[in-house]
Scaffold this motif. Structure first.
Motif, short mmCIF file in Angstrom:
data_model
loop_
_atom_site.label_atom_id
_atom_site.label_comp_id
_atom_site.label_asym_id
_atom_site.label_seq_id
_atom_site.Cartn_x
_atom_site.Cartn_y
_atom_site.Cartn_z
N SER A 13 0.83 -1.21 0.00
CA SER A 13 0.00 0.00 0.00
C SER A 13 0.86 1.26 0.00
O SER A 13 0.62 2.21 -0.74
CB SER A 13 -0.93 -0.01 1.22
N VAL A 14 1.91 1.25 0.85
CA VAL A 14 2.82 2.40 0.91
C VAL A 14 3.55 2.58 -0.42
O VAL A 14 3.67 3.70 -0.94
CB VAL A 14 3.82 2.23 2.06
N ALA A 15 4.01 1.48 -0.98
CA ALA A 15 4.73 1.54 -2.26
C ALA A 15 3.82 2.06 -3.36
O ALA A 15 4.23 2.87 -4.20
CB ALA A 15 5.27 0.16 -2.63
N GLY A 16 2.56 1.61 -3.35
CA GLY A 16 1.60 2.08 -4.36
C GLY A 16 1.33 3.56 -4.23
O GLY A 16 1.26 4.29 -5.22
N SER A 17 1.18 4.05 -2.98
CA SER A 17 0.94 5.48 -2.75
C SER A 17 2.11 6.32 -3.22
O SER A 17 1.93 7.37 -3.85
CB SER A 17 0.68 5.73 -1.26
N VAL A 18 3.33 5.85 -2.92
CA VAL A 18 4.53 6.58 -3.35
C VAL A 18 4.62 6.61 -4.88
O VAL A 18 4.92 7.65 -5.48
CB VAL A 18 5.79 5.92 -2.75
N ALA A 19 4.32 5.47 -5.51
CA ALA A 19 4.38 5.40 -6.97
C ALA A 19 3.36 6.34 -7.61
O ALA A 19 3.66 7.06 -8.57
CB ALA A 19 4.15 3.96 -7.44
N VAL A 20 2.14 6.33 -7.06
CA VAL A 20 1.09 7.22 -7.59
C VAL A 20 1.49 8.67 -7.42
O VAL A 20 1.28 9.51 -8.31
CB VAL A 20 -0.25 6.93 -6.88
N SER A 21 2.07 9.01 -6.25
CA SER A 21 2.50 10.38 -6.00
C SER A 21 3.58 10.82 -6.99
O SER A 21 3.52 11.92 -7.54
CB SER A 21 3.01 10.50 -4.57
N ILE A 22 4.55 9.94 -7.24
CA ILE A 22 5.65 10.27 -8.17
C ILE A 22 5.12 10.44 -9.59
O ILE A 22 5.46 11.40 -10.29
CB ILE A 22 6.74 9.18 -8.12
N ILE A 23 4.26 9.50 -10.00
CA ILE A 23 3.68 9.59 -11.34
C ILE A 23 2.83 10.84 -11.49
O ILE A 23 2.87 11.53 -12.52
CB ILE A 23 2.84 8.33 -11.64
N GLY A 24 2.06 11.15 -10.44
CA GLY A 24 1.22 12.35 -10.47
C GLY A 24 2.03 13.62 -10.61
O GLY A 24 1.70 14.51 -11.39
N ARG A 25 3.14 13.68 -9.86
CA ARG A 25 3.99 14.87 -9.94
C ARG A 25 4.64 14.99 -11.32
O ARG A 25 4.75 16.10 -11.86
CB ARG A 25 5.06 14.82 -8.86
N CYS A 26 5.09 13.87 -11.84
CA CYS A 26 5.69 13.90 -13.19
C CYS A 26 4.66 14.32 -14.23
O CYS A 26 4.96 15.10 -15.15
CB CYS A 26 6.26 12.53 -13.53
N PHE A 27 3.43 13.82 -14.09
CA PHE A 27 2.37 14.16 -15.03
C PHE A 27 2.02 15.64 -14.95
O PHE A 27 1.88 16.32 -15.96
CB PHE A 27 1.14 13.30 -14.74
N MET A 28 1.89 16.14 -13.71
CA MET A 28 1.53 17.55 -13.54
C MET A 28 2.63 18.48 -14.02
O MET A 28 2.35 19.59 -14.49
CB MET A 28 1.22 17.82 -12.07
N SER A 29 3.89 18.04 -13.90
CA SER A 29 5.00 18.89 -14.34
C SER A 29 4.95 19.16 -15.84
O SER A 29 5.48 20.16 -16.33
CB SER A 29 6.34 18.26 -13.96
N LEU A 30 4.30 18.26 -16.57
CA LEU A 30 4.17 18.45 -18.02
C LEU A 30 3.22 19.59 -18.35
O LEU A 30 3.26 20.14 -19.45
CB LEU A 30 3.67 17.15 -18.68
N PHE A 31 2.33 19.94 -17.41
CA PHE A 31 1.30 20.94 -17.68
C PHE A 31 1.49 22.21 -16.86
O PHE A 31 0.60 23.05 -16.81
CB PHE A 31 -0.09 20.35 -17.38
N THR A 32 2.63 22.33 -16.21
CA THR A 32 2.90 23.54 -15.43
C THR A 32 3.86 24.45 -16.19
O THR A 32 4.75 23.99 -16.90
CB THR A 32 3.50 23.20 -14.06
N ILE A 33 3.64 25.74 -16.02
CA ILE A 33 4.47 26.74 -16.68
C ILE A 33 4.76 27.86 -15.68
O ILE A 33 4.13 27.95 -14.63
CB ILE A 33 3.75 27.33 -17.92
N LYS A 34 5.73 28.70 -16.02
CA LYS A 34 5.97 29.86 -15.19
C LYS A 34 4.73 30.74 -15.19
O LYS A 34 4.09 30.93 -16.23
CB LYS A 34 7.18 30.65 -15.71
#
Length: 212
Positions: free
Chosen positions: A24-45
């Protein structure tokens, strides 16, 4: 592995529960990392939010103008139609859209993060305003409840006002580094009147003009 299992069993812990917890902890960490990577694609200054807003408003203005302009030569009393369009332009630009540009720039500058999702160039109220305005306009045109002369002057003036504010957004983008330019006649429309958290440019007004 066998020693670890023996120790766990000796301590009285349930090995299956421990496995489930670790997964469960590993899944939460993986989801968090993937989510941050995904959101970084749509963030701008954040300053680029002004540029996006300017492009969107300018394109919207062009689309609206393309509805109103072609009807003008087909109508009688063209000078009267142009005068009506000028009134619509001044009302929407000075009393509505210029306030929105001012409020949006202030809102964007007040974010405490430098990089933001690109869709934050508008807030929820503005998105609802656009949906209602575009949906209502399309419905009225399709239903033919309003005459062509009204569409001609109203859409022409409205389109120019939209385009002008789009240009204003783009100008504010290129002057972003200069700071937030305070305009006292528009400042009262801000939800927060405190500018201490952002760089500002004080206009060269005297105190009497400031109070007005």
């Amino acid at each position: 592995m066998a020693i670890a299992r023996y120790v766990i069993e000796l301590l009285g812990y349930d090995l299956n529960k421990i496995k489930k917890s670790l997964l469960s902890v590993a899944g939460s960490v993986a989801v968090s990392i993937i989510g941050r990577c995904f959101m970084s694609l749509f963030t701008i200054k954040r300053k680029y939010l002004l540029l996006i807003a300017g492009i969107v408003w300018s394109l919207a203005g062009i689309m609206v103008m393309r509805t109103g302009f072609p009807m003008i030569p087909q109508l009688e009393n063209v000078p009267l139609i142009l005068f009506g369009g000028l009134i619509v332009l001044l009302v929407f630009y000075l009393l509505i859209f210029s306030k929105l540009v001012y409020k949006h720039e202030y809102r964007i500058r007040m974010y405490d993060r430098e990089r933001l999702p690109f869709w934050l160039f508008f807030d929820i109220k503005s998105y609802l305003f656009v949906v209602v305005m575009m949906g209502g306009g399309t419905l009225l045109r399709k239903s033919e409840l309003i005459p062509h002369w009204f569409i001609a002057f109203f859409y022409s003036g409205l389109g120019i006002a939209l385009f002008a504010c789009g240009v204003r957004f783009i100008i504010r983008f290129f002057r972003y580094g200069d700071g937030f330019k305070i305009i006292y006649r528009l400042d009262k429309w801000l939800e927060h009147e405190d500018h201490e958290d952002i760089d500002t440019i004080e206009p060269k007004y005297n105190e009497r003009e400031k109070k007005k």
